[in-house]
Design an enzyme around this catalytic site. Structure first.
Site, PDB file in Angstrom:
ATOM      1  N   GLU A   1       0.813  -1.217   0.000  1.00 49.40           N
ATOM      2  CA  GLU A   1       0.000   0.000   0.000  1.00 49.40           C
ATOM      3  C   GLU A   1       0.848   1.270   0.000  1.00 49.40           C
ATOM      4  O   GLU A   1       0.781   2.087   0.922  1.00 49.40           O
ATOM      5  CB  GLU A   1      -0.971  -0.015   1.185  1.00 49.40           C
ATOM      6  CG  GLU A   1      -1.961  -1.162   1.083  1.00 49.40           C
ATOM      7  CD  GLU A   1      -2.985  -1.190   2.204  1.00 49.40           C
ATOM      8  OE1 GLU A   1      -2.861  -0.393   3.146  1.00 49.40           O
ATOM      9  OE2 GLU A   1      -3.908  -2.015   2.126  1.00 49.40           O
TER      10      GLU A   1
ATOM     11  N   GLU B   1      -4.864  -8.415  -1.035  1.00 48.35           N
ATOM     12  CA  GLU B   1      -5.743  -8.402   0.132  1.00 48.35           C
ATOM     13  C   GLU B   1      -7.164  -8.164  -0.367  1.00 48.35           C
ATOM     14  O   GLU B   1      -7.382  -7.304  -1.224  1.00 48.35           O
ATOM     15  CB  GLU B   1      -5.381  -7.281   1.115  1.00 48.35           C
ATOM     16  CG  GLU B   1      -4.025  -7.400   1.771  1.00 48.35           C
ATOM     17  CD  GLU B   1      -3.744  -6.223   2.707  1.00 48.35           C
ATOM     18  OE1 GLU B   1      -4.707  -5.493   3.063  1.00 48.35           O
ATOM     19  OE2 GLU B   1      -2.567  -6.021   3.073  1.00 48.35           O
TER      20      GLU B   1
END
Length: 704
Positions: free
Chosen positions: A310, A430
């Site tokens: 991220e 994810e």
């Protein structure tokens, strides 16, 4: 959940122009954009400017006189120290008077004798003398054609890349074999002393064996390194920590998993400082990856590395700089791993989009990086936590409706079209629902089941591998049991087939008065309806229920029998069976409209006494007397479940949180409307006076 995430998943970022610049991309980009040493190269640049006191607008036209190129970098030096302040049709960075302009992706290709143009605004003082020398991909633009001179020779921060590219393999087959995947979340990524810092037990071989037995073929092991290495300049990783990672990776490989490791929460701890502290961040990042790559250089090819989790940047000038910095991290990571030798010369490497977002601008930026690297053994990754209002239950997003479904299909279609259709595999590193971070009950059970059923199936149609985010809220790592077996059964089924569902998994029957037939709309999802069962007993079609098209109707006589003495709550559980997939559970619930009572309390602890009487709370609205929205998220009247409010069915109350009252005007009466799953609504008044709160019933309950 204990993991610190920030809000990057929840924000839809918008493309903006790059304004201002802080850094100059050095050799990695020079190598990336270099053309073949045997190609003809040449260029011509037309530079023009219109100026005013202290500022100017410039237009730059670049004509390629040599062989076609795909990806360009134009460099020059301002003779009078001018500065670029904003740009269009190119990403521009500067270091002092030295300037670099890089294509914007869509204008990367320049054919022979073709021209691309870009422009920028700048500032000046003293003089605004035009640059006299430009270089395109390291070749000085003289207006003539000759062989390339190659990229700049400034030494990179680490060892140079290997001279031979990795051999062509089958990356799509590799990633397909990873499906399905699971995350060992809140463990080695925990910010603390060790892997137990966020509440999970130490990893054991037995835990990994148990996960493998559930049918997972890949495991993502997030690792945060910030607390486990020494100071600059070496940033030496703690040998005990590195050996522990190697041990667990070894267990996972021995189990037959494909294994991913990465640099995880470092992204928001220190990597995000890159816009204002580039050299320190890059040196630290490079030092870590140099050590990690060396430690695992001879590991099985089933191990793969993810550059950073991220990725995000603070105090940057906008999307263009963010994209450029991530490009630098990804290409530096790629260079270091490939140069480390052993199996790393061909190891699969995972590169994320900015924020691991699937928004089109972010996907386009990563596509450009893949084009530049020209390495088959790469995997693209994004994360997916669903349509935000549904994912956290805010703004009335209580159902897996058409909007929520479209958000999913759009996201998966974008990454499929950008990568998979071009032979570049994609991993959803994810996936889940953001509301799970607080409690898996934030989203109603049937609605979450429909979300996961559709996600698994649609990912399969788009040839995308998925890795379930599990921070300990799904698989119990001590008992080795699923905390919600029904949810996992739906997830597991979605890997291979569709399942039939329905508009709801609840049928509400009033406790008093006559009982009438109730209908549900079936979502057949390509299956055929086989029958309705209570346990192992089949209900009688035509007597207990009817099916007309996709309408399932429970007869009044069947419901009367099923609810029995009509005690509050679930009195019967039925299952609709379909030709494939898992059955769809239907709870038959007896209820009366909930009853609320007056109350007093304070902003840190206020509860509305509630007799739920078999019903369950779906959402809550909050408005002032003038009709404007009250409380947090004031763009919507519907507040966030389990953040602004939360039901307590055992304690017979609905709690209003301090976070809710913190954004409620003092002395202003707020009308709350509680929406229940039966369709019943109940209104209630609360008024805050300093830290004190009073609550009062408004009107009798209205059944929907």
């Amino acid at each position: 959940m204990a993991e610190t995430r920030g809000t990057t998943r929840r924000t839809r970022l918008r493309l903006s122009l790059f304004t201002g610049a802080l850094t100059l991309l050095l050799v990695s980009l020079g190598l990336t954009f270099a053309v073949s040493a045997h190609a003809a190269a040449g260029c011509r640049v037309a530079y023009s400017a219109n100026q005013w006191p202290g500022g100017f607008t410039a237009n730059v036209a670049v004509t390629n006189l040599g062989d076609p190129i795909d990806g360009w970098r134009l460099t020059w030096t301002f003779p009078a120290g001018q500065r670029v302040t904003s740009a269009w049709n190119a990403n521009i960075t500067s270091l002092g008077a030295d300037v670099t302009a890089i294509d914007a992706g869509y204008n990367a290709a320049i054919g022979t004798d073709a021209t691309v143009s870009f422009g920028f605004n700048g500032s000046w003082s003293g003089a605004n003398t035009a640059p006299t020398s430009f270089a395109l991909n390291g070749v000085t633009c003289t207006g003539g054609v000759g062989p390339t001179t190659g990229p700049p020779t400034t030494a990179p921060p680490t060892t140079p890349p290997p001279t031979t590219p990795p051999p062509a393999g089958d990356p799509m087959a590799y990633v397909a074999a990873m499906q399905p995947g699971w995350n060992l979340g809140n463990t080695f990524d925990a910010v603390g002393n060790d892997e137990t810092a966020w509440g999970n037990p130490r990893v054991t071989e037995a835990q990994l064996d148990a996960i493998r037995a559930q049918g997972f073929n890949s495991i993502r092991i997030p690792v945060t390194w910030s607390n486990h290495h020494g100071p600059a300049p070496a940033y030496t990783i703690d040998p005990a920590w590195l050996n522990r990672i190697r041990e667990v990776v070894g267990w996972a490989l021995a189990d037959g998993f494909y294994v991913m490791i990465n640099i995880h929460h470092d992204s928001w701890q220190w990597i995000h400082e890159m816009p204002t502290n580039r050299s320190t961040v890059l040196n630290r990042y490079n030092a870590l990856w140099t050590q990690i790559a060396t430690a695992f250089r001879d590991a099985s090819p089933k191990l793969h590395f993810e550059s950073v989790n991220e990725p995000q940047f603070a105090n940057s000038s906008g999307d263009a700089q963010n994209a450029q910095l991530l490009h630098e991290l990804n290409t530096s990571f790629h260079r270091i791993v490939r140069a480390s030798g052993g199996n790393n010369t061909t190891r699969m490497l995972v590169l994320p989009t900015l924020h691991t977002s699937s928004d089109q601008p972010r996907v386009d930026e990563l596509t450009h990086t893949f084009t530049q690297l020209d390495d088959r053994n790469l995997i693209a990754t994004v994360h997916f936590y669903g349509y935000w209002p549904f994912s956290v239950n805010v703004a009335g997003g209580t159902r897996f409706d058409a909007t929520t479904q479209q958000d999913l299909t759009d996201a998966f279609d974008r990454v499929h079209n950008a990568f998979v259709a071009r032979g570049i595999p994609v991993v959803i590193g994810e996936y889940g629902l953001l509301g799970f971070d607080r409690h898996t009950g934030t989203i109603q059970q049937g609605e979450k089941l429909k979300f996961f059923e559709f996600l698994g199936w649609y990912a399969k149609t788009r040839k995308i591998t998925t890795q379930l985010w599990d921070n300990g809220q799904h698989f119990d790592r001590t008992t080795f049991q699923w905390k919600d077996p029904e949810l996992f059964a739906q997830i597991r089924s979605s890997w291979t087939s569709r399942s039939g569902t329905a508009y709801a998994d609840q049928v509400y029957v009033p406790r008093t008065g006559s009982i009438t037939a109730k209908s549900l709309t079936l979502n057949l999802n390509g299956t055929t309806f086989q029958g309705l069962y209570q346990g192992g007993t089949a209900l009688v079609r035509g007597t207990d229920y009817t099916v007309s098209g996709n309408q399932l109707t429970l007869t009044a006589s069947a419901l009367t029998r099923l609810v029995g003495n009509r005690a509050y709550g679930v009195n019967a559980t039925l299952h609709a069976r379909f030709s494939v997939g898992v059955p769809w559970r239907i709870n038959v619930i007896t209820y009366d409209p909930p009853v609320l009572s007056n109350a007093t309390g304070n902003t840190t602890s206020f509860a509305v006494p509630t007799q739920f009487r078999g019903d369950q709370l779906a959402t809550m609205e909050a408005k002032y007397a003038d009709g404007s929205n009250a409380g947090p998220h004031d763009w919507t009247s519907f507040k966030e479940f389990d953040v602004a409010f939360a039901p307590d069915y055992t304690g017979n109350r609905i709690t209003l949180t301090n976070a809710f009252f913190a954004e409620v005007d003092d002395g202003a009466r707020v009308t709350l409307t509680f929406h229940f799953w039966s369709g019943t609504t109940v209104t209630y008044h609360v008024t805050r006076s300093g830290s004190s709160v009073t609550g009062a019933i408004v009107s009798p309950t209205r059944a929907g």
